[in-house]
Design an enzyme around this catalytic site. Structure first.
Site, PDB file in Angstrom:
ATOM      1  N   LYS A  25       0.798  -1.233   0.000  1.00  0.00           N
ATOM      2  CA  LYS A  25       0.000   0.000   0.000  1.00  0.00           C
ATOM      3  C   LYS A  25       0.829   1.281   0.000  1.00  0.00           C
ATOM      4  O   LYS A  25       0.389   2.308  -0.513  1.00  0.00           O
ATOM      5  CB  LYS A  25      -0.970  -0.005   1.184  1.00  0.00           C
ATOM      6  CG  LYS A  25      -2.055  -1.062   1.063  1.00  0.00           C
ATOM      7  CD  LYS A  25      -3.050  -0.981   2.193  1.00  0.00           C
ATOM      8  CE  LYS A  25      -4.132  -2.030   2.025  1.00  0.00           C
ATOM      9  NZ  LYS A  25      -5.200  -1.904   3.041  1.00  0.00           N
TER      10      LYS A  25
ATOM     11  N   ASP B 240      -9.750   2.870   2.544  1.00  0.00           N
ATOM     12  CA  ASP B 240      -9.675   2.072   3.770  1.00  0.00           C
ATOM     13  C   ASP B 240     -10.159   2.837   4.996  1.00  0.00           C
ATOM     14  O   ASP B 240     -10.931   2.322   5.804  1.00  0.00           O
ATOM     15  CB  ASP B 240      -8.240   1.605   4.016  1.00  0.00           C
ATOM     16  CG  ASP B 240      -7.874   0.352   3.248  1.00  0.00           C
ATOM     17  OD1 ASP B 240      -8.791  -0.429   2.915  1.00  0.00           O
ATOM     18  OD2 ASP B 240      -6.678   0.143   2.990  1.00  0.00           O
TER      19      ASP B 240
END
Length: 290
Positions: free
Chosen positions: A75, A111
């Site tokens: 990420k 997220d």
């Protein structure tokens, strides 16, 4: 029963990259949503190691992928190879959703918003309160950044002193200045400091890989740190009930697993890729009901 998926020369491809990925619910969930909405998309997974990130990001753009999800441990590692970042992704220093549009790979992060929406759906209001979070990587950064943006009063972030520690400390300082939230970074090895932080918090979050394979027996919180009124949340969703959550429930604490975060970040991602709303109720009933 698997979804009936028809692939044609017009099918647009969405992928998940990271490692491990074989456990992921994302392919079944997204393909079911695409089928329900009548969209000609297919979602697939690729196990990608950190050393291959640059080649994969460039290759997916060159091959015409419509977009992709990014999971641990990539990420933060994809950032240098993307063409643009959304404001939220830039602030978080991590990306979980990429859309390829007009020849550009544009990074987003859903997220944090997914995590906060999951708390709300579980009746947890952390705005104006204090939280302790373990893990300052991609998932953790998204969670504590969105929490600060949404009005959480104080956030203690714990992480090992890795090669990213100083850069994370600087970014957290900038986040605190921007939001007015008292966000600070701490050394995870200082157990007494962690204990004191949890004692004064209303929410504890595990944003590490501890709890998922091959670390199913691991836990980022000692049982004697639990206290009445503490909500315990995990970003891990497979297994649904990690050792951390089972321990919290046994102690009488409210436990929130990572499935809802997965659902809501996925819904936001689909909107970015397709411009359409995921049929959340349908997906929730199909995949999230025991």
């Amino acid at each position: 029963m698997a979804e009936k998926l028809s692939i044609s020369g017009h099918t647009k491809t969405i992928a998940l990259i990271g490692s491990p990925v074989e456990h992921s619910m994302s392919p079944a969930m997204h393909n079911a949503a695409f089928d329900k909405m009548g969209l000609d998309y297919a979602y697939v997974v690729f196990d990608v190691q950190p050393d291959d990130v640059e080649a994969v990001v460039k290759g997916m753009k060159a091959m015409g992928f419509a977009g992709y999800n990014v999971t641990m441990p990539l990420k933060t590692l994809v950032l240098p190879y993307l063409d643009e970042l959304s404001d939220a992704a830039a602030l978080m220093g991590a990306v979980n959703t990429v859309v390829v549009k007009d020849g550009k790979a544009i990074g987003h992060n859903t997220d944090g918003a997914g995590f906060m929406r999951n708390l709300k759906e579980n009746g947890v209001d952390i705005v104006g309160k204090k939280m302790t979070i373990v893990g300052a990587g991609g998932a953790g950064s998204a969670v504590f950044t969105q929490a600060a943006l949404d009005g959480v009063k104080e956030i203690d972030v714990y992480n090992i002193r890795d090669s990213f520690y100083e850069a994370t400390e600087k970014r957290i300082g900038e986040l605190a200045a921007k939001t007015g939230c008292n966000v600070t970074l701490h050394d995870l090895d200082d157990k007494d400091d962690l204990r004191a932080s949890v004692a004064s918090s209303q929410l504890f979050v595990n944003a590490t890989r501890v709890g998922m394979a091959p670390m199913e027996d691991g836990c980022t919180l000692d049982e004697d740190m639990l206290h009445d009124g503490l909500v315990v949340a995990d970003t891990v969703y497979n297994p649904r009930k990690t050792k951390l959550l089972a321990m919290a429930e046994a102690h009488g604490n409210k436990a929130v697993n990572g499935l809802g975060m997965l659902l809501w970040q996925a819904a936001l991602g689909e909107k970015i890729w397709t411009g359409q709303e995921m049929p959340v109720s349908y997906i929730e009933e199909k995949f999230y009901t025991d």
